[in-house]
Design a protein around this motif. Sequence first.
Motif, mmCIF file in Angstrom:
data_model
loop_
_atom_site.group_PDB
_atom_site.id
_atom_site.type_symbol
_atom_site.label_atom_id
_atom_site.label_comp_id
_atom_site.label_asym_id
_atom_site.label_seq_id
_atom_site.Cartn_x
_atom_site.Cartn_y
_atom_site.Cartn_z
ATOM 1 N N GLY A 191 2.683 5.601 -1.840
ATOM 2 C CA GLY A 191 2.043 6.858 -1.483
ATOM 3 C C GLY A 191 2.217 7.940 -2.519
ATOM 4 O O GLY A 191 1.940 9.119 -2.266
ATOM 5 N N GLN A 192 2.683 7.544 -3.715
ATOM 6 C CA GLN A 192 2.892 8.496 -4.806
ATOM 7 C C GLN A 192 1.757 8.377 -5.825
ATOM 8 O O GLN A 192 0.937 7.475 -5.767
ATOM 9 C CB GLN A 192 4.234 8.225 -5.476
ATOM 10 C CG GLN A 192 5.419 8.209 -4.524
ATOM 11 C CD GLN A 192 5.667 9.545 -3.854
ATOM 12 O OE1 GLN A 192 5.683 10.588 -4.512
ATOM 13 N NE2 GLN A 192 5.863 9.535 -2.542
ATOM 14 N N ASP A 193 1.754 9.290 -6.779
ATOM 15 C CA ASP A 193 0.701 9.352 -7.798
ATOM 16 C C ASP A 193 1.329 9.061 -9.169
ATOM 17 O O ASP A 193 2.122 9.857 -9.664
ATOM 18 C CB ASP A 193 0.064 10.745 -7.789
ATOM 19 C CG ASP A 193 -1.035 10.896 -8.821
ATOM 20 O OD1 ASP A 193 -1.272 9.965 -9.611
ATOM 21 O OD2 ASP A 193 -1.676 11.975 -8.840
ATOM 22 N N PRO A 194 0.991 7.930 -9.793
ATOM 23 C CA PRO A 194 1.606 7.619 -11.089
ATOM 24 C C PRO A 194 1.291 8.644 -12.175
ATOM 25 O O PRO A 194 2.131 8.904 -13.045
ATOM 26 C CB PRO A 194 1.031 6.245 -11.444
ATOM 27 C CG PRO A 194 -0.109 6.023 -10.523
ATOM 28 C CD PRO A 194 0.129 6.847 -9.308
ATOM 29 N N LYS A 211 -0.577 -3.020 -12.928
ATOM 30 C CA LYS A 211 -1.333 -3.889 -12.032
ATOM 31 C C LYS A 211 -2.061 -2.993 -11.059
ATOM 32 O O LYS A 211 -1.612 -1.882 -10.762
ATOM 33 C CB LYS A 211 -0.441 -4.902 -11.316
ATOM 34 C CG LYS A 211 0.781 -4.361 -10.600
ATOM 35 C CD LYS A 211 1.539 -5.522 -9.971
ATOM 36 C CE LYS A 211 2.867 -5.095 -9.371
ATOM 37 N NZ LYS A 211 3.936 -5.087 -10.394
ATOM 38 N N ASP A 212 -3.212 -3.447 -10.578
ATOM 39 C CA ASP A 212 -4.079 -2.583 -9.784
ATOM 40 C C ASP A 212 -3.893 -2.834 -8.293
ATOM 41 O O ASP A 212 -3.221 -3.788 -7.884
ATOM 42 C CB ASP A 212 -5.538 -2.807 -10.204
ATOM 43 C CG ASP A 212 -6.318 -1.505 -10.296
ATOM 44 O OD1 ASP A 212 -6.041 -0.575 -9.500
ATOM 45 O OD2 ASP A 212 -7.201 -1.409 -11.169
ATOM 46 N N ARG A 213 -4.522 -1.945 -7.502
ATOM 47 C CA ARG A 213 -4.357 -1.988 -6.051
ATOM 48 C C ARG A 213 -5.717 -1.988 -5.360
ATOM 49 O O ARG A 213 -6.588 -1.174 -5.687
ATOM 50 C CB ARG A 213 -3.540 -0.780 -5.579
ATOM 51 C CG ARG A 213 -3.205 -0.772 -4.103
ATOM 52 C CD ARG A 213 -2.303 0.413 -3.759
ATOM 53 N NE ARG A 213 -1.894 0.384 -2.370
ATOM 54 C CZ ARG A 213 -2.614 0.889 -1.366
ATOM 55 N NH1 ARG A 213 -3.781 1.482 -1.616
ATOM 56 N NH2 ARG A 213 -2.180 0.811 -0.125
ATOM 57 N N ARG A 214 -5.881 -2.887 -4.429
ATOM 58 C CA ARG A 214 -7.137 -2.973 -3.696
ATOM 59 C C ARG A 214 -7.318 -1.766 -2.778
ATOM 60 O O ARG A 214 -6.347 -1.178 -2.300
ATOM 61 C CB ARG A 214 -7.173 -4.246 -2.861
ATOM 62 C CG ARG A 214 -7.219 -5.507 -3.687
ATOM 63 C CD ARG A 214 -7.165 -6.727 -2.801
ATOM 64 N NE ARG A 214 -7.249 -7.934 -3.590
ATOM 65 C CZ ARG A 214 -6.687 -9.083 -3.262
ATOM 66 N NH1 ARG A 214 -5.976 -9.156 -2.153
ATOM 67 N NH2 ARG A 214 -6.819 -10.141 -4.024
ATOM 68 N N ALA A 215 -8.565 -1.460 -2.502
ATOM 69 C CA ALA A 215 -8.889 -0.347 -1.596
ATOM 70 C C ALA A 215 -8.741 -0.783 -0.141
ATOM 71 O O ALA A 215 -8.807 -1.972 0.188
ATOM 72 C CB ALA A 215 -10.316 0.122 -1.857
ATOM 73 N N GLY A 216 -8.528 0.200 0.729
ATOM 74 C CA GLY A 216 -8.612 -0.043 2.162
ATOM 75 C C GLY A 216 -7.326 -0.445 2.845
ATOM 76 O O GLY A 216 -7.344 -0.833 4.019
ATOM 77 N N PHE A 217 -6.191 -0.363 2.150
ATOM 78 C CA PHE A 217 -4.919 -0.737 2.757
ATOM 79 C C PHE A 217 -4.006 0.483 2.844
ATOM 80 O O PHE A 217 -4.029 1.347 1.971
ATOM 81 C CB PHE A 217 -4.235 -1.831 1.941
ATOM 82 C CG PHE A 217 -4.961 -3.143 1.975
ATOM 83 C CD1 PHE A 217 -4.775 -4.030 3.023
ATOM 84 C CD2 PHE A 217 -5.860 -3.474 0.956
ATOM 85 C CE1 PHE A 217 -5.453 -5.240 3.055
ATOM 86 C CE2 PHE A 217 -6.541 -4.672 0.981
ATOM 87 C CZ PHE A 217 -6.338 -5.560 2.034
ATOM 88 N N PRO A 218 -3.178 0.548 3.888
ATOM 89 C CA PRO A 218 -2.283 1.706 4.028
ATOM 90 C C PRO A 218 -1.135 1.654 3.019
ATOM 91 O O PRO A 218 -0.721 0.572 2.584
ATOM 92 C CB PRO A 218 -1.751 1.559 5.455
ATOM 93 C CG PRO A 218 -1.836 0.095 5.746
ATOM 94 C CD PRO A 218 -3.053 -0.388 5.018
ATOM 95 N N THR A 219 -0.642 2.824 2.656
ATOM 96 C CA THR A 219 0.555 2.890 1.818
ATOM 97 C C THR A 219 1.776 2.572 2.688
ATOM 98 O O THR A 219 1.706 2.577 3.921
ATOM 99 C CB THR A 219 0.715 4.275 1.187
ATOM 100 O OG1 THR A 219 0.793 5.256 2.229
ATOM 101 C CG2 THR A 219 -0.471 4.588 0.281
ATOM 102 N N SER A 220 2.899 2.294 2.040
ATOM 103 C CA SER A 220 4.111 1.956 2.795
ATOM 104 C C SER A 220 5.330 2.110 1.913
ATOM 105 O O SER A 220 5.227 2.117 0.680
ATOM 106 C CB SER A 220 4.040 0.514 3.311
ATOM 107 O OG SER A 220 4.074 -0.405 2.229
ATOM 108 N N GLN A 221 6.478 2.229 2.553
ATOM 109 C CA GLN A 221 7.744 2.282 1.834
ATOM 110 C C GLN A 221 8.632 1.087 2.207
ATOM 111 O O GLN A 221 9.826 1.089 1.931
ATOM 112 C CB GLN A 221 8.476 3.597 2.127
ATOM 113 C CG GLN A 221 7.780 4.835 1.584
ATOM 114 C CD GLN A 221 6.609 5.262 2.456
ATOM 115 O OE1 GLN A 221 6.722 5.292 3.679
ATOM 116 N NE2 GLN A 221 5.482 5.590 1.847
ATOM 117 N N GLU A 222 8.027 0.097 2.820
ATOM 118 C CA GLU A 222 8.728 -1.141 3.142
ATOM 119 C C GLU A 222 8.227 -2.220 2.201
ATOM 120 O O GLU A 222 7.022 -2.444 2.092
ATOM 121 C CB GLU A 222 8.473 -1.553 4.592
ATOM 122 C CG GLU A 222 8.989 -0.573 5.627
ATOM 123 C CD GLU A 222 10.501 -0.512 5.669
ATOM 124 O OE1 GLU A 222 11.140 -1.557 5.380
ATOM 125 O OE2 GLU A 222 11.050 0.568 5.977
#
Length: 281
Positions: A191-194, A211-222
């Motif tokens: 949930g942070q901004d590089p 490495k990239d991240r797909r759209a449409g998934f929630p952020t998490s700290q787990e």
Amino acid sequence: MINRREFVFSSIGLLGYAATKSFADSKKRPLGVQLYTVRKKAEHHLPDMLAAIQQIGYEEVETYWNVYSHPAAELKRMINDHGLRVPSGHFNYDGIEGKLDYAATLGVDYVICPMLPKAMWTSLDGFRKAADQFNEWGEKIKRMGMRFGFHNHNYEFRRFGETTGFDVLLSRTDPNLMCLEMDCYWITQAGQDPLQMLKTLGDRIQLLHLKDRRAGFPTSQEMNKHAEHMTPVGTGTIQWKDILAAAQQKGVAHMFVEQDSGDLPPLEELRISFKNLQPLL
């Protein structure tokens, strides 16, 4: 007044300077690969993997724990013989102290702790203990002519009241003894901004994982399988142009493409990432 002969030689000199400057300005920043990406084959077929990585166009590799079954001098020679450099290596928290001579022989500039033991994630005391240990290791590693660093995931950003484990690691460690290898995917997943991290932390960030991240998934700290939405660089949602421009401005030393998991064979994902990164370097 300048004569014709002087003018010709002066013009040649200027053209040579312009050509040299143009080449220097156009030289792309080198890209590396974290060998964990090809871990299923690297442990038994490392020379083949190094050859394939170099053939794609990568110039550097970052090592990880399972390739240390090779003696350090042999591993260094193997990497160099394939036209690659090894500026950085990952060494597990529980084994770092016993691997420092190995790291020095391998010739890395950066000794990176890739993750804290899971038992340390659950409380601020765990992060405080890690930070104090990092200062000790950082001092020792600095005396050996290398630099110590920490690689983030997302678990460090779990909140404990008003703070996070990441905040503790940064505030409790000496910037001269611990730098950061920022993993742009895991920062984003947390949930942070590089980009903002680069602007805020500046030259404390010495290395990047791309490495990239797909759209449409929630952020998490787990950190678990539900947090893995990885895709090759340039095929997801991370804004690489601004990040890489900021990385260059802040003096980031090395950048390694990594895929923890993915839908395609690892070498194919490395090819896609390399191709997509070229216009941005």
